[in-house]
Design a protein around this motif. Structure first.
Motif, PDB file in Angstrom:
ATOM      1  N   LEU B  47      -8.392-135.655 -21.521  1.00 23.15           N
ATOM      2  CA  LEU B  47      -7.009-135.983 -21.152  1.00 23.15           C
ATOM      3  C   LEU B  47      -6.585-135.269 -19.877  1.00 23.15           C
ATOM      4  N   VAL B  49      -3.860-133.333 -18.336  1.00 19.51           N
ATOM      5  CA  VAL B  49      -2.634-132.650 -18.770  1.00 19.51           C
ATOM      6  C   VAL B  49      -1.981-131.916 -17.596  1.00 19.51           C
ATOM      7  N   VAL B  52       1.831-130.964 -17.396  1.00 18.87           N
ATOM      8  CA  VAL B  52       2.473-131.092 -18.706  1.00 18.87           C
ATOM      9  C   VAL B  52       2.817-129.700 -19.232  1.00 18.87           C
ATOM     10  N   GLU B  53       4.082-129.522 -19.573  1.00 22.09           N
ATOM     11  CA  GLU B  53       4.519-128.240 -20.141  1.00 22.09           C
ATOM     12  C   GLU B  53       3.904-128.055 -21.524  1.00 22.09           C
ATOM     13  N   PRO B  54       3.429-126.858 -21.849  1.00 21.59           N
ATOM     14  CA  PRO B  54       2.929-126.630 -23.206  1.00 21.59           C
ATOM     15  C   PRO B  54       4.082-126.538 -24.214  1.00 21.59           C
ATOM     16  N   THR B  55       3.835-126.995 -25.445  1.00 19.30           N
ATOM     17  CA  THR B  55       4.813-126.844 -26.525  1.00 19.30           C
ATOM     18  C   THR B  55       4.348-125.709 -27.430  1.00 19.30           C
TER      19      THR B  55
END
Lengths: 491, 98
Positions: B47, B49, B52-55
């Protein structure tokens, strides 16, 4: 006790509320049923009958004084991972041998405040790690529908007890499906609240960003009653939110007209059990007949959920379980120095699944691998959350299977952890996204094993999923079917 | 991501980091199982990523503070009640310094 001979009519809070029977009578009867049915299903790790009867007596007095809420006198089992003051809390592990809880979990004290009667400690997978309840230091739990099959896990004892009629309801915990999947495998109702809806204080943490406490019950209405009692902010859990708590029971009305229910195409996949797919499709049709509009939606990152979940859950577990080192509580294996003592204690008293997950979690957090595994998993978690946010723009709730199969045969999946983990594919996503999910019985396989429908709602959308679940349940009779082992009277 | 002939994970070393002894038999079984699990989770590298902000967790709260005031807490003796070994209100552990 003759009035409980046919349990079907009486096994509800209405009997208590209408005075058909007292809590003492009910609890007396249940303690005998537990003894009988547990010879086969092993749902309880321990009971405290004397204390249960004391609580029941107090509840009956409270009801007589006219100050009783709906749960006053209701007999409830508690998963062995939740602290109840003065009772053991083993987490089904040998490492907590001899431990006595010094305080109540908030979920437990809320039930006690309402006069609920705590029957005993329910069996589970060790530290809630497992999907079959075979990873317990207190022996496997068996499915009341057929004891050659697992009850699911990790709240297997909770689901088996409720299915067998050896508790009115039970508390479970759900980190990746541990309430919904055993409820489904045992033909009962399981509710995983949204993350932050129920305080986790006093819950022995497995994966702190995923764990939630919730009920396993006979009916959706019972689940709503319990959630109303359990939910709400608690200063002792900073992740519990301040949102107002509605009376969830009042959400259980009406048909499904005006509702849009989404069918995520990634949850109806090749290779899943045909009978499960057929039963769930039939349930979705039933919801359409009840007035709902069905829409197909897409959750494109579903295939990455198992990998994401097993990285995040084990990483958090490796940190949470560091506290079990034989110093402050539980079992201890003597060592030559503190490090040797930690190593020996953890080697001697953790079971194999817990060890495997601690090693995996330690690895994905270790220097050089953190970004490739843990950070990346957290980023994919964001993509999975966004999938749901997008889906809930198109519908009010989602309908899916709870699991790709019915219950496994005992021993069938223990040799290959990956096969075991893949069975969690439809449930782990709700924990990663923090949303709520409900499991409702929707049929039986040709082998007479229960099948469950999962209803997923957005964060704090419990009223919606309870309403859908109730409307569906009331239009079928799956939930009133009883297993051969109902109340311990095996034929 | 890694050379298939060179196992990426050294189970015994990681168990040491986790302060958990392993028998040779356990290490052998876990080595094989964990290599298999890591092979599966490596699909995440397919993917993209980037950006993309981590959760870390799914609730919209951060830095929850309370009043800095003394509140009731578990009494000392009760906190010690579960200790495998204690003396004078302290946990007893093997000697660290000679």
């Amino acid at each position: 006790m003759a009035k409980f001979a046919d349990h079907n009519e009486t096994f509800s809070l209405a009997g208590l509320q209408q005075g058909t029977f007292s809590s003492v009578e009910w609890v007396t009867d249940l303690l005998q049923r537990i003894e009988r049915s547990d010879k086969t299903i092993n749902a309880y790790i321990s009971t405290d009958g004397e204390w249960a009867l004391e609580q029941a007596k107090a509840a009956d007095q409270r009801r007589a004084s006219g100050e009783a809420g709906p749960l006053c006198g209701a007999p409830i089992g508690v998963k062995d991972v939740l602290n109840v003051q003065g009772q053991p809390c083993h987490c089904a592990s040998r490492i907590l041998e001899g431990y006595t809880s010094p305080y109540d979990a908030t979920a437990v004290s809320r039930l006690r405040d309402q006069g609920a009667v705590l029957l005993g400690r329910l069996n589970m997978d060790e530290f809630a790690m497992g999907s079959t309840n075979e990873n317990s230091a207190f022996g496997a739990v068996r499915n009341p529908w057929n004891p050659d099959f697992v009850p699911g896990g990790s709240s297997g004892g909770s689901a088996a007890a409720v299915a067998a009629g050896s508790a009115w309801a039970a508390l479970g915990t759900d980190t990746g499906g541990s309430i919904r999947q055993p409820a489904s495998f045992c033909g009962r109702v399981g509710l995983k609240p949204s993350y932050g809806r129920v305080s986790r204080f006093g819950l022995t943490a497995f994966a702190s960003s995923l764990d939630q406490i919730g009920p396993i019950t006979q009916t959706v209405s019972d689940a709503a009653t319990l959630l109303t009692a359990l939910a709400g902010h608690d200063a002792k859990d900073s992740t519990s939110l301040k949102q107002a708590v509605p009376d969830y029971s009042s959400a259980l009305k009406g048909d499904l007209r005006g509702m849009r229910l989404g069918l995520p195409k990634q949850y109806f996949i090749e290779g899943m059990d045909q009978e499960v797919e057929a039963a769930v499709r039939q349930a979705t049709e039933q919801c359409r007949e009840l007035g709902a509009e069905l829409v197909e939606v897409s959750l494109p990152h579903t295939e990455y959920a198992i990998a994401t979940y097993y990285i995040i859950a084990t990483a958090e577990a490796s940190a949470n379980l560091a506290r079990f080192d034989g110093v402050r509580y539980g079992a201890r294996e003597a060592g030559s120095d503190p490090l040797d003592q930690y190593g020996k204690t953890r080697a001697a008293f953790f079971g194999p699944e817990v060890k495997r997950r601690i090693i995996l979690g330690t690895y994905v957090l270790s220097s050089g691998y953190h970004d490739a595994y843990y950070l990346r998993a957290q980023q994919v978690r964001t993509l999975i959350r966004r999938d749901f946010e997008d889906a809930f723009k198109q519908c009010d709730a989602l309908l899916t299977p709870v699991a790709p199969t019915t219950a496994y045969r005992i021993g069938e999946r223990t040799a290959d952890p990956i096969q075991m983990y893949l069975g969690d594919i439809f449930t782990v996503t709700a924990n990663l996204a923090g949303i709520c999910g409900l499991s409702v019985p929707c049929g039986f396989s040709s082998a007479d094993l229960p099948i469950g429908l999962q209803i997923l709602g957005p964060a704090f959308g419990e009223e919606t999923i309870l309403r859908v679940g109730h409307a569906y349940e009331q239009s079928t009779d799956w939930h009133v079917r009883r297993p051969p082992l109902w109340a311990g009277t095996a034929s | 991501m890694s050379d298939p002939h060179q196992p990426e994970i050294d189970v015994k070393y990681v168990a040491h980091l986790a302060r958990m002894h392993l028998s040779d038999d356990e290490a052998e079984v876990f080595q094989e199982q964990l290599e298999h699990i890591l092979e599966h989770v490596r699909q995440l590298s397919d993917l993209d990523v980037s950006g993309v902000e981590p959760t870390a967790h799914a609730v919209p709260v951060h830095n929850v503070f309370r009043e800095d005031a003394v509140d009731a807490s578990l009494p000392h003796e009760q906190a010690m009640d579960n200790a495998p070994q204690s003396r004078q209100g302290l946990f007893v552990v093997p000697r660290i310094l000679e």
